[in-house]
Write a protein that holds these residues in place. Structure first.
Motif, PDB file in Angstrom:
ATOM      1  N   GLN A 152       0.828  -1.201   0.000  1.00  0.00           N
ATOM      2  CA  GLN A 152       0.000   0.000   0.000  1.00  0.00           C
ATOM      3  C   GLN A 152       0.865   1.255   0.000  1.00  0.00           C
ATOM      4  O   GLN A 152       0.591   2.210  -0.732  1.00  0.00           O
ATOM      5  N   VAL A 153       1.905   1.252   0.834  1.00  0.00           N
ATOM      6  CA  VAL A 153       2.807   2.411   0.909  1.00  0.00           C
ATOM      7  C   VAL A 153       3.533   2.602  -0.423  1.00  0.00           C
ATOM      8  O   VAL A 153       3.655   3.730  -0.927  1.00  0.00           O
ATOM      9  N   LYS A 154       3.997   1.495  -1.001  1.00  0.00           N
ATOM     10  CA  LYS A 154       4.711   1.562  -2.286  1.00  0.00           C
ATOM     11  C   LYS A 154       3.803   2.089  -3.380  1.00  0.00           C
ATOM     12  O   LYS A 154       4.208   2.937  -4.187  1.00  0.00           O
ATOM     13  N   ALA A 155       2.553   1.607  -3.411  1.00  0.00           N
ATOM     14  CA  ALA A 155       1.601   2.058  -4.423  1.00  0.00           C
ATOM     15  C   ALA A 155       1.273   3.539  -4.246  1.00  0.00           C
ATOM     16  O   ALA A 155       1.151   4.286  -5.230  1.00  0.00           O
ATOM     17  N   PHE A 156       1.123   3.977  -2.998  1.00  0.00           N
ATOM     18  CA  PHE A 156       0.820   5.379  -2.708  1.00  0.00           C
ATOM     19  C   PHE A 156       1.932   6.281  -3.234  1.00  0.00           C
ATOM     20  O   PHE A 156       1.672   7.304  -3.882  1.00  0.00           O
ATOM     21  N   ARG A 157       3.177   5.902  -2.977  1.00  0.00           N
ATOM     22  CA  ARG A 157       4.316   6.708  -3.423  1.00  0.00           C
ATOM     23  C   ARG A 157       4.421   6.734  -4.944  1.00  0.00           C
ATOM     24  O   ARG A 157       4.681   7.786  -5.546  1.00  0.00           O
ATOM     25  N   LYS A 158       4.215   5.583  -5.567  1.00  0.00           N
ATOM     26  CA  LYS A 158       4.303   5.510  -7.029  1.00  0.00           C
ATOM     27  C   LYS A 158       3.190   6.331  -7.679  1.00  0.00           C
ATOM     28  O   LYS A 158       3.425   7.023  -8.679  1.00  0.00           O
ATOM     29  N   ALA A 159       1.991   6.274  -7.107  1.00  0.00           N
ATOM     30  CA  ALA A 159       0.870   7.046  -7.637  1.00  0.00           C
ATOM     31  C   ALA A 159       1.157   8.542  -7.537  1.00  0.00           C
ATOM     32  O   ALA A 159       0.895   9.302  -8.483  1.00  0.00           O
TER      33      ALA A 159
END
Length: 288
Positions: A152-159
């Motif tokens: 979730q954290v990785k996806a948030f940063r990438k988004a």
């Protein structure tokens, strides 16, 4: 047969141009992966055209010039190519309105080489689906495992990185396809991304794709252009496949629940009765 040949061609082409780290690094000459996105945009166009389900896109004048978060209801696998091709229509509409503020935008034929850059925020298990999974992975779209905090954290940063770099995001906040086409509560997360970056949210209503390819179907069952609310055949009874873009929602000064409610109500407002949410459906799912 034509659809299967097209899918095979796209699969082989994507394999050929995605030898990351082996023959070349695509980020050096194509940082937004537009080459792969061009292939998948053309795949989406041909998939919808050959299946007889090319939708009518409405409300294209609501498309902002800046990157935005597009949130769509989700009731069929066909929502994916429909949402992807939408960005070619938004580009064509905005170009037409720049030349003539009174231009008609609904019937424009989009360029399949000129489209607004976008990435889809999707469930991680979609990576296992042939063709679609390859396109998601090689196009650097964003995948999310809802059971993993790290994911979730990785996806948030990438988004956030994509939005900051001028690339729009498309997401289906219900989290999965609905069983009967009715709008269901949104999951949290996507609206936090928009709020954090200060980008507008564009609610998008997708109508009738559950008739074209229900959740339990492996292939399309009917062509969307054959749907009619006057049809005597149950499987063809419904409005034609249509996509409606609503006016933007600005996140400033609003919390996640307020933004979700506005988007939920906008999407629901354009749905036919058979797809409207039940009256007691909350806009945002409660966290466990």
């Amino acid at each position: 047969m034509a659809g299967l040949l097209l899918a095979r061609f796209v699969h082989l082409f994507l394999r050929a141009i995605s030898l990351k780290g082996l023959l070349f690094n695509p980020t050096k000459f194509d940082p937004k992966y537009r080459l792969i996105d061009t292939v998948t945009t053309n795949w989406a166009f041909l998939t919808l055209l050959l299946s007889g389900s090319y939708p009518r896109y409405m409300g294209l004048e609501n498309t902002p010039s800046e990157p935005a978060l597009y949130v769509c209801n989700h009731c069929s696998w066909f929502d994916v190519p429909i949402a992807g091709l939408m960005m070619a229509h938004t580009k064509a509409a905005r170009d037409a309105l720049e030349k003539d503020p009174n231009a008609e935008t609904e019937n424009l034929f989009p360029s399949l080489l000129k489209f607004d850059s976008c990435k889809i925020l999707a469930k991680q298990n979609l990576l296992s689906i042939p063709i679609l999974g390859n396109a998601i992975s090689w196009g650097e779209h964003i995948t999310l495992d809802r059971n993993s905090r790290r994911s979730q954290v990785k996806a948030f940063r990438k988004a956030k990185d994509w939005l900051v770099n001028g690339t729009a995001l498309i997401t289906f906040p219900e989290g999965t396809r609905t069983d009967n086409g009715r709008l269901e509560s949104f999951r949290g997360g996507a609206f936090k991304i928009a709020s954090s970056c200060g980008v507008p949210i564009i609610p998008v209503t997708i109508v009738s794709t559950q008739h074209v390819m229900p959740k339990v179907a492996l292939l399309p069952t009917v062509g969307g252009r054959f749907l009619s609310e006057d049809s005597s055949r149950e499987e063809l009874n419904g409005p034609p496949v249509t996509v409606i873009l609503h006016p933007k929602i600005m996140p400033h000064g609003k919390n996640e629940e307020q933004i979700a409610r506005e988007a939920f109500e906008a999407i629901a407002s354009a749905l036919p009765v058979s797809q409207k949410p039940h009256p007691d459906t909350p806009a945002l799912q409660k966290r466990n």
